[in-house]
Design a protein around this motif. Sequence first.
Motif, PDB file in Angstrom:
ATOM      1  N   ASN A 222       7.400   0.925  34.204  1.00  0.00           N
ATOM      2  CA  ASN A 222       6.499   0.510  35.102  1.00  0.00           C
ATOM      3  C   ASN A 222       7.293   0.150  36.749  1.00  0.00           C
ATOM      4  OD1 ASN A 222       4.983  -1.516  36.676  1.00  0.00           O
ATOM      5  ND2 ASN A 222       4.815  -2.928  35.129  1.00  0.00           N
ATOM      6  N   PRO A 223       6.479   0.822  37.673  1.00  0.00           N
ATOM      7  CA  PRO A 223       7.160   1.154  38.928  1.00  0.00           C
ATOM      8  C   PRO A 223       7.353  -0.324  39.748  1.00  0.00           C
ATOM      9  CG  PRO A 223       4.751   2.139  39.025  1.00  0.00           C
ATOM     10  CD  PRO A 223       5.213   1.665  37.385  1.00  0.00           C
ATOM     11  N   ALA A 224       6.330  -1.174  38.996  1.00  0.00           N
ATOM     12  CA  ALA A 224       6.499  -2.680  39.699  1.00  0.00           C
ATOM     13  C   ALA A 224       7.783  -3.349  39.239  1.00  0.00           C
ATOM     14  CB  ALA A 224       5.190  -3.569  39.406  1.00  0.00           C
ATOM     15  N   LEU A 225       8.450  -2.690  38.148  1.00  0.00           N
ATOM     16  CA  LEU A 225       9.805  -3.349  37.668  1.00  0.00           C
ATOM     17  C   LEU A 225       9.415  -4.753  37.149  1.00  0.00           C
ATOM     18  CD1 LEU A 225      12.073  -2.620  40.862  1.00  0.00           C
ATOM     19  CD2 LEU A 225      11.770  -0.861  38.850  1.00  0.00           C
ATOM     20  N   ARG A 226       8.421  -4.739  36.114  1.00  0.00           N
ATOM     21  CA  ARG A 226       8.053  -6.130  35.676  1.00  0.00           C
ATOM     22  C   ARG A 226       7.959  -5.693  34.049  1.00  0.00           C
ATOM     23  NH1 ARG A 226       6.469 -10.678  39.273  1.00  0.00           N
ATOM     24  NH2 ARG A 226       7.204  -9.890  41.204  1.00  0.00           N
ATOM     25  N   ILE A 227       8.132  -6.804  33.672  1.00  0.00           N
ATOM     26  CA  ILE A 227       7.697  -6.772  32.198  1.00  0.00           C
ATOM     27  C   ILE A 227       6.263  -7.852  32.048  1.00  0.00           C
ATOM     28  CG2 ILE A 227       9.987  -6.403  30.953  1.00  0.00           C
ATOM     29  CD1 ILE A 227      10.335  -9.469  31.122  1.00  0.00           C
ATOM     30  N   PRO A 228       5.662  -7.512  30.885  1.00  0.00           N
ATOM     31  CA  PRO A 228       5.923  -6.636  29.696  1.00  0.00           C
ATOM     32  C   PRO A 228       4.922  -5.270  29.871  1.00  0.00           C
ATOM     33  CG  PRO A 228       3.934  -8.081  29.193  1.00  0.00           C
ATOM     34  CD  PRO A 228       4.522  -8.388  30.466  1.00  0.00           C
ATOM     35  N   SER A 229       5.500  -4.396  29.026  1.00  0.00           N
ATOM     36  CA  SER A 229       4.860  -3.159  28.840  1.00  0.00           C
ATOM     37  C   SER A 229       4.890  -2.834  27.287  1.00  0.00           C
ATOM     38  CB  SER A 229       5.697  -1.870  29.572  1.00  0.00           C
ATOM     39  OG  SER A 229       6.038  -2.009  30.925  1.00  0.00           O
ATOM     40  N   LEU A 230       3.737  -2.092  27.011  1.00  0.00           N
ATOM     41  CA  LEU A 230       3.407  -1.436  25.722  1.00  0.00           C
ATOM     42  C   LEU A 230       3.785  -0.212  25.637  1.00  0.00           C
ATOM     43  CD1 LEU A 230       2.708  -2.724  22.616  1.00  0.00           C
ATOM     44  CD2 LEU A 230       0.551  -1.719  23.311  1.00  0.00           C
TER      45      LEU A 230
ATOM     46  N   ASN B 201      15.559   0.116  38.140  1.00  0.00           N
ATOM     47  CA  ASN B 201      15.244   1.195  37.409  1.00  0.00           C
ATOM     48  C   ASN B 201      13.944   1.108  36.634  1.00  0.00           C
ATOM     49  OD1 ASN B 201      15.233   3.819  35.915  1.00  0.00           O
ATOM     50  ND2 ASN B 201      17.068   3.597  35.162  1.00  0.00           N
ATOM     51  N   PRO B 202      12.783   1.771  37.061  1.00  0.00           N
ATOM     52  CA  PRO B 202      11.715   1.777  36.237  1.00  0.00           C
ATOM     53  C   PRO B 202      11.935   2.068  34.829  1.00  0.00           C
ATOM     54  CG  PRO B 202      11.275   2.756  38.285  1.00  0.00           C
ATOM     55  CD  PRO B 202      12.825   2.731  38.400  1.00  0.00           C
ATOM     56  N   GLU B 203      12.748   2.962  34.368  1.00  0.00           N
ATOM     57  CA  GLU B 203      12.796   3.210  33.186  1.00  0.00           C
ATOM     58  C   GLU B 203      13.171   1.946  32.189  1.00  0.00           C
ATOM     59  OE1 GLU B 203      11.793   6.001  31.749  1.00  0.00           O
ATOM     60  OE2 GLU B 203      11.063   6.192  33.737  1.00  0.00           O
ATOM     61  N   ASP B 204      14.000   0.933  32.772  1.00  0.00           N
ATOM     62  CA  ASP B 204      14.355  -0.262  31.873  1.00  0.00           C
ATOM     63  C   ASP B 204      13.016  -1.129  31.836  1.00  0.00           C
ATOM     64  OD1 ASP B 204      16.961   0.579  32.207  1.00  0.00           O
ATOM     65  OD2 ASP B 204      17.227  -0.595  34.069  1.00  0.00           O
TER      66      ASP B 204
ATOM     67  N   ARG C 116      11.490  -4.335  22.469  1.00  0.00           N
ATOM     68  CA  ARG C 116      12.634  -3.921  23.133  1.00  0.00           C
ATOM     69  C   ARG C 116      12.779  -4.936  24.248  1.00  0.00           C
ATOM     70  NH1 ARG C 116      12.526   1.193  26.632  1.00  0.00           N
ATOM     71  NH2 ARG C 116      11.471   2.188  24.927  1.00  0.00           N
ATOM     72  N   VAL C 117      13.923  -5.313  24.068  1.00  0.00           N
ATOM     73  CA  VAL C 117      14.490  -6.397  25.357  1.00  0.00           C
ATOM     74  C   VAL C 117      15.035  -5.699  26.447  1.00  0.00           C
ATOM     75  CG1 VAL C 117      16.108  -8.309  25.726  1.00  0.00           C
ATOM     76  CG2 VAL C 117      15.244  -8.062  23.377  1.00  0.00           C
ATOM     77  N   VAL C 118      14.299  -6.343  27.587  1.00  0.00           N
ATOM     78  CA  VAL C 118      15.089  -5.512  28.946  1.00  0.00           C
ATOM     79  C   VAL C 118      16.058  -6.649  29.234  1.00  0.00           C
ATOM     80  CG1 VAL C 118      14.540  -5.602  31.455  1.00  0.00           C
ATOM     81  CG2 VAL C 118      12.769  -4.936  29.888  1.00  0.00           C
ATOM     82  N   ARG C 119      17.566  -6.129  29.353  1.00  0.00           N
ATOM     83  CA  ARG C 119      18.466  -6.990  29.436  1.00  0.00           C
ATOM     84  C   ARG C 119      18.810  -7.509  30.814  1.00  0.00           C
ATOM     85  NH1 ARG C 119      19.985  -8.676  24.533  1.00  0.00           N
ATOM     86  NH2 ARG C 119      19.471  -6.818  23.191  1.00  0.00           N
ATOM     87  N   ASP C 120      18.423  -6.513  31.972  1.00  0.00           N
ATOM     88  CA  ASP C 120      18.798  -6.993  33.321  1.00  0.00           C
ATOM     89  C   ASP C 120      17.370  -6.970  33.988  1.00  0.00           C
ATOM     90  OD1 ASP C 120      19.710  -7.583  35.779  1.00  0.00           O
ATOM     91  OD2 ASP C 120      20.892  -5.408  35.977  1.00  0.00           O
ATOM     92  N   LEU C 121      17.111  -8.480  34.390  1.00  0.00           N
ATOM     93  CA  LEU C 121      15.673  -8.285  35.205  1.00  0.00           C
ATOM     94  C   LEU C 121      16.042  -7.945  36.608  1.00  0.00           C
ATOM     95  CD1 LEU C 121      13.209 -11.109  34.232  1.00  0.00           C
ATOM     96  CD2 LEU C 121      13.077  -8.802  33.788  1.00  0.00           C
ATOM     97  N   MET C 122      17.244  -7.770  37.103  1.00  0.00           N
ATOM     98  CA  MET C 122      17.531  -7.494  38.372  1.00  0.00           C
ATOM     99  C   MET C 122      17.645  -5.976  38.409  1.00  0.00           C
ATOM    100  SD  MET C 122      17.239 -10.123  39.688  1.00  0.00           S
ATOM    101  CE  MET C 122      18.001 -10.343  41.249  1.00  0.00           C
TER     102      MET C 122
END
Length: 214
Positions: free
Chosen positions: A55-63, A48-51, A39-45
């Motif tokens: 992850n509350p750190a607002l970072r990728i990746p997650s599994l 919203n943690p749901e994106d 699943r691609v995170v479209r907007d790294l800015m």
Amino acid sequence: MPAAIEELARPVIIGRSSSHFTRITRIFAAEMRIDYSFRVVRDLMSSNPEDYGGNPALRIPSLQTPQGVWFGALNVCRELWRRSSPRPRVVWPEDLDEPVLANAQELVLQAMATEVSLIMGKLADASDSNAHHAKMRKGLVNMMSWLEENARSALAALPPQRDLSYLEVTLFCLVTHLQFRDVLPTASYSELNDFCQRFATRASIQETPYRFDT
Ligand SMILES: N[C@@H](CCC(=O)N[C@@H](CS)C(=O)NCC(=O)O)C(=O)O
């Protein structure tokens, strides 16, 4: 198994194809022969943690798995390894019990984090000329010089009977990402480039090239 249930059982990597921390996890998934959705995170800015898979750190990746979500590349790789069968012999960061090995791992991960700060700073329109930016660049250059000088002895000190190590995967993702994002010239790092050339012969590398998601 019905398609919908199979889909749920398949872990989902949440990240971007241009992200070095994400690529670590995709290389691990390929090496562990784990089938996953991406699943691609479209907007790294986005703030919203749901994106980011929650992850509350607002970072990728997650599994994302039926058991819950794993935050961060190392957690994701460990979970992929736990799901693999047979389990390859992986050298993890805590197995690195010599200074040159442990320091190499520390500096690779710090260099990756510094690169993220430099790229995100630029994205956010931060000035390239502020003192902190200059210090980060200097630190990054210092870390790369250290890695260039010490890569050969560090790699030689890894347990020979391994299938894979977190150190090699992260080092490969760092050096090739510096090239991909044009953050630093890397042509003079001959040891690091030799290592990348050798490591790039793996199928897991061929299957996970960096690219910008559209
Ligand atoms: N500790 C995290 C760091 C992950 C990280 O920094 N990812 C970058 C992309 S490669 C990110 O999410 N950047 C977004 C931001 O800095 O706002 C890990 O090991 O996975």
